[in-house]
Design a protein around this motif. Structure first.
Motif, PDB file in Angstrom:
ATOM      1  N   LEU A   1       0.668  -9.700  -5.398  1.00 19.39           N
ATOM      2  CA  LEU A   1       0.906  -8.748  -4.319  1.00 19.39           C
ATOM      3  C   LEU A   1       1.098  -7.316  -4.811  1.00 19.39           C
ATOM      4  O   LEU A   1       1.160  -6.392  -4.003  1.00 19.39           O
TER       5      LEU A   1
ATOM      6  N   GLY B   1       4.760  -5.933  -2.992  1.00 21.31           N
ATOM      7  CA  GLY B   1       4.222  -6.355  -1.712  1.00 21.31           C
ATOM      8  C   GLY B   1       5.294  -6.520  -0.660  1.00 21.31           C
ATOM      9  O   GLY B   1       6.384  -5.950  -0.746  1.00 21.31           O
TER      10      GLY B   1
ATOM     11  N   SER C   1      -0.192  -7.224   0.217  1.00 18.94           N
ATOM     12  CA  SER C   1      -0.106  -6.042  -0.639  1.00 18.94           C
ATOM     13  C   SER C   1      -0.405  -4.807   0.200  1.00 18.94           C
ATOM     14  O   SER C   1      -0.894  -4.899   1.323  1.00 18.94           O
TER      15      SER C   1
END
Length: 382
Positions: free
Chosen positions: A267, A274, A294
């Motif tokens: 991510l 993220g 993300s």
């Protein structure tokens, strides 16, 4: 391990401003037919807010309702199960019932009128409809107000659960009189709506509260997981996922905490961690997944167990090109999977890929609302 494919995609365009999807809700019936059909409704922000209804068959647009709550997009949405109707709420303080078949700009019913100039504590932040379509609950500041949808009258106002504004309300998927709420005070409460309606001695000892847990921070999302929805998942504003039991033998029992999912390498983009979009439950596999995103729009799924979280799979590229703000699970009756909506104005439909399936090892909610251990213990960042 279950893999997913991008089955369909739809992009909203707003003249003079970029569109982005604020919230999603889904509805389906067995076989995809009946009165409800198989639909997705999106709250879309842009030059003005709108409600957009799409068929799950290829994300075909069915109905568009412009400015349902003025210039702002609806804050929250809920489908009724037995009829093709939607309840929406917004910062204007209104709660409205829409009939998708009418395809008009006027609501079928006004459940709460908009305020002339609503203050922050007069904004309706969340709305939910009971599984039998009889009750509608909405959050107004720190109060929970519950209506009889059939009679159109208010049944009760609950003021004891939270001391600060409520951020999310959700009725239990199968227990029609159980209502879970979360607020800025860090508390998560389960309310017995049947006793609250009865009032008097039925609530004099505990104000109708079945359980109260302290999540420690503001909750922005609530969802139910497990074979009988006996566990609820709370996502905080700092992207921490926590699991709690609703089972009658273990009400309020702590089932897990996952503070580091957002830092997963899958991510991260440069120096940016993220975020967690939602927690989803797949009935076919018995798996609970956290859906992470993300800043570039890439998505990954993580298995959630008592001991740890485990990276499961990254979704294929070609989906979103920006932050993903919402997700909605789709029923096995319409092929399973889930839909996502993002700041790029896109809705993506993700379906299980042919030939990609879960292994037998998994964990399910146990009889006391915990998780039965699988033969293979998951390892991860937890």
């Amino acid at each position: 391990m279950q893999h997913y494919a991008l089955a369909a995609q739809h992009r909203f365009k707003s003249p003079g401003a970029g569109s982005y999807v604020v919230a999603l809700a889904s509805a389906w019936s067995e076989g995809g037919g009946g009165a409800v059909g198989s639909r997705l409704v999106a709250s879309v922000a842009g030059s003005q807010g709108s409600l957009e209804v799409l068929s799950l068959a290829g994300l075909r647009p069915e109905c568009s309702i412009p400015a349902p709550h003025g210039k702002e997009a609806p804050a929250d949405l809920a489908f009724l199960r037995g009829t093709p109707c939607i309840v929406s709420c917004g910062a204007d303080g209104a709660v409205k019932l829409w009939d998708v078949r009418a395809r008009g700009r006027e609501p079928a019913r006004m459940l709460r009128e908009a305020g002339a100039a609503p203050k922050e504590d007069e904004q309706v932040t969340s709305v939910s409809v009971s599984s039998d379509d009889r009750l509608c609950a909405y959050a107004l500041g720190s109060k929970i107000r519950v209506l009889d949808l059939t009679a159109g009258k208010e049944l009760f106002v609950h003021e004891e659960a939270h001391s600060e504004p409520i951020t999310r309300l959700r009725f239990h998927p199968s227990r029609a009189r159980e209502l879970v709420s979360a607020g800025d005070d860090g508390l998560i409460c389960a309310l017995d709506a049947a006793r609250c309606i009865e009032g008097g001695k039925a609530i004099e000892d505990d104000s109708g509260l079945r359980l109260v847990v302290n999540g420690g921070e503001t909750t922005r999302s609530l969802s139910f997981i497990g074979e009988d929805s006996e566990v609820f998942a709370a996502i905080s504003t700092t992207e921490v996922v926590q699991l709690w039991s609703l089972h009658e033998q273990r009400p309020g029992g702590f089932c897990g905490r996952f503070p580091n999912l957002r830092a997963s390498p899958s991510l991260r983009v440069g120096e940016s961690d993220g975020y967690i979009v939602d927690v989803l439950y797949d009935q076919a596999s018995g798996r609970a997944h956290a859906l992470g995103g993300s800043v570039s729009g890439a998505l990954s799924l993580f298995h959630l167990n008592l001991e740890a979280s485990e990276f499961a799979v990254s979704l294929p590229s070609g989906g979103h090109g920006g932050v993903v703000r919402s997700a909605a699970s789709l029923g096995a009756a319409v092929g399973g999977g889930f839909a996502t909506g993002g700041e790029d104005g896109k809705i993506c439909l993700w379906r299980p890929a042919a030939g990609g399936s879960e292994g037998a090892a998994r964990k399910r909610p146990g009889a006391a609302g915990g998780w039965r251990k699988s033969k293979k213990r998951a390892k991860g960042s937890g």
